[in-house]
Design an enzyme around this catalytic site. Sequence first.
Site, short mmCIF file in Angstrom:
data_model
loop_
_atom_site.label_atom_id
_atom_site.label_comp_id
_atom_site.label_asym_id
_atom_site.label_seq_id
_atom_site.Cartn_x
_atom_site.Cartn_y
_atom_site.Cartn_z
N TYR A 1 43.31 33.50 41.80
CA TYR A 1 43.81 32.55 42.90
C TYR A 1 43.91 31.17 41.69
O TYR A 1 42.97 30.34 42.07
CB TYR A 1 43.10 32.15 44.00
CG TYR A 1 42.82 33.39 44.74
CD1 TYR A 1 41.83 34.15 44.69
CD2 TYR A 1 44.06 33.93 45.48
CE1 TYR A 1 41.78 35.48 45.41
CE2 TYR A 1 43.86 35.28 46.33
CZ TYR A 1 42.75 35.97 46.28
OH TYR A 1 42.57 37.21 46.91
N ALA B 1 45.49 39.65 45.89
CA ALA B 1 44.72 40.32 47.09
C ALA B 1 45.28 41.20 47.77
O ALA B 1 44.68 41.52 48.77
CB ALA B 1 44.19 38.98 47.83
N LEU C 1 40.99 44.43 46.74
CA LEU C 1 40.19 43.54 46.26
C LEU C 1 41.17 42.16 46.16
O LEU C 1 42.22 42.04 45.66
CB LEU C 1 39.61 43.57 44.90
CG LEU C 1 39.11 42.50 44.27
CD1 LEU C 1 37.69 41.89 45.03
CD2 LEU C 1 38.53 42.94 43.01
N SER C 2 40.46 41.03 46.89
CA SER C 2 41.03 39.74 46.64
C SER C 2 42.61 39.64 47.12
O SER C 2 42.65 39.84 48.42
CB SER C 2 41.00 39.18 44.95
OG SER C 2 41.42 37.95 45.15
N ALA C 3 43.46 39.62 46.16
CA ALA C 3 44.93 39.69 46.38
C ALA C 3 45.16 40.78 47.48
O ALA C 3 46.03 41.05 47.98
CB ALA C 3 45.80 39.05 45.58
#
Length: 501
Positions: free
Chosen positions: A5, A29, A167-169
């Site tokens: 990000y 993510a 994961l994440s984005a």
Amino acid sequence: MGQPYPPHPPFRPVRGRVFGGIRRWLTAAAGALALTGGLVAVSPQATAAGLTQVTGFGSNPGNLTMHTYVPDGLAAGAPLVVALHGCTQSASDYYAHSGWPKFADAYGFALVFPQTTSANNANSCFNWFDSGDSTRGQGEALSIRQMVDAAVARYGSDTRRVYITGLSAGAGMTANMLAAYPDVFAGGSIDSGLPAYCATSVSAAYTCMYSPPNKTPAQWGDLVRSAAPVGTSSWPRVAIWQGTSDTTVAPANATELRDQWTNVWGIGQTPSRTESLSGDTTLSQYDDASGRPAVSVYSISGMAHGLAVAPGSGPDQCGTTGTYYLDTICSSYHTARFWGLDGGDGGSGQNPGTLPAPAGLTVGGTTDSTVSLSWNPVDGASSYTVYRGGTKVGTTTSTAYTDTGLATGTAYAYTVAAVDAAGAVGTVSSSVTATTTGYTPTCYTANNYQHTTAGRAYQSGGYTYATGSGQAMGLYNTFTTHTLKQTAPGYYVLADSGCSA
């Protein structure tokens, strides 16, 4: 996964899609699965050791690539897991570090690793915050669904046991896709991610990332219900993983995710049980009416932003460390067990009944202290159990029930389940919300940013609108102040000219 990000992204449209740093992290993510129809011929092509690229899996409107890992001799009818990488990562990177192949071999299931590229997003992120890519039947979401359909056709996977993780984005996309495709996914795992449809723009994505809106559980749940097909009555079981020292995706997101998915399930926000796991991890489980965990939250003390892995050869160890792969606990192992991929019951120790969820749960009427409910009969049911906020409040042999002794002007979530002659409780219905009458209005004066973060307003395209009424409030910033009057739970109107509670 590189910086998922970026804090100061360039922002420019490319071929009608918004790309740039934030989109890069946001999209990364988005590891959520989607399923679609329209299969075409599938041809495999070797890429990395153990990983195979599959081409021609559908119309692919999201311009993604499909990669799979299938254990030797996998029988037809096995589960299927879709795993979405983070920004600057790839399918082969996630395959190598996440630990999922170990459990595909151990428990017997196929893996699909969707991959996006810099052609879609400069940081190779899934575009989780773009409705054109994360809405049912569109863009990247549709491409992922087509991958699921292709895998089901190719490997004979069980359509009742399809799961998604990211994961994440990739986690942001996972949450969105669990909401958009509850008919496809039996479960999901959101690792260092955000609530479903927390953002539909770049500016909103920053807010979600660093300071998620403090919406009520019902408001978060409504975002899921509005994204799902009309009439949805069954929901995926959701695991939420979050490090307490994450400065990229604020830990508050895990709380909002818990509120969102417990509300969707019609259960309360108080854990059914908690326990300590390895890696300074605390597990909080929230059971459905049958006693099975519907939502599990794994909070890892001191962990920064990333996917939890635990290198080693032990049965509960997995993965390898790397950028955004952090040595704490094997999240893939615990997620697989939560979904029951190990042949267990997801940790509940109970066997649920086989009766389907009652359909047509409806609020027939309310007073200042009662709520009347009705639903359609279920063949084979000897009685029905009614739940308020996930807690049993009554049993009836009819298909109607009136709950009494309630607070004035208060919203309550209800579900119902059929019980067979042996006393086994079947699948719990979808939730309905009923609000008792007699609500006392409340007034709030604050700037637009504060209204939004408190859930009294929302922002779209840089402008602010009152929650419920949708009245325009001007630019989304700290310099514009308004008074909002709450006239009902979750409903606000402008009252700048005067507000009497």
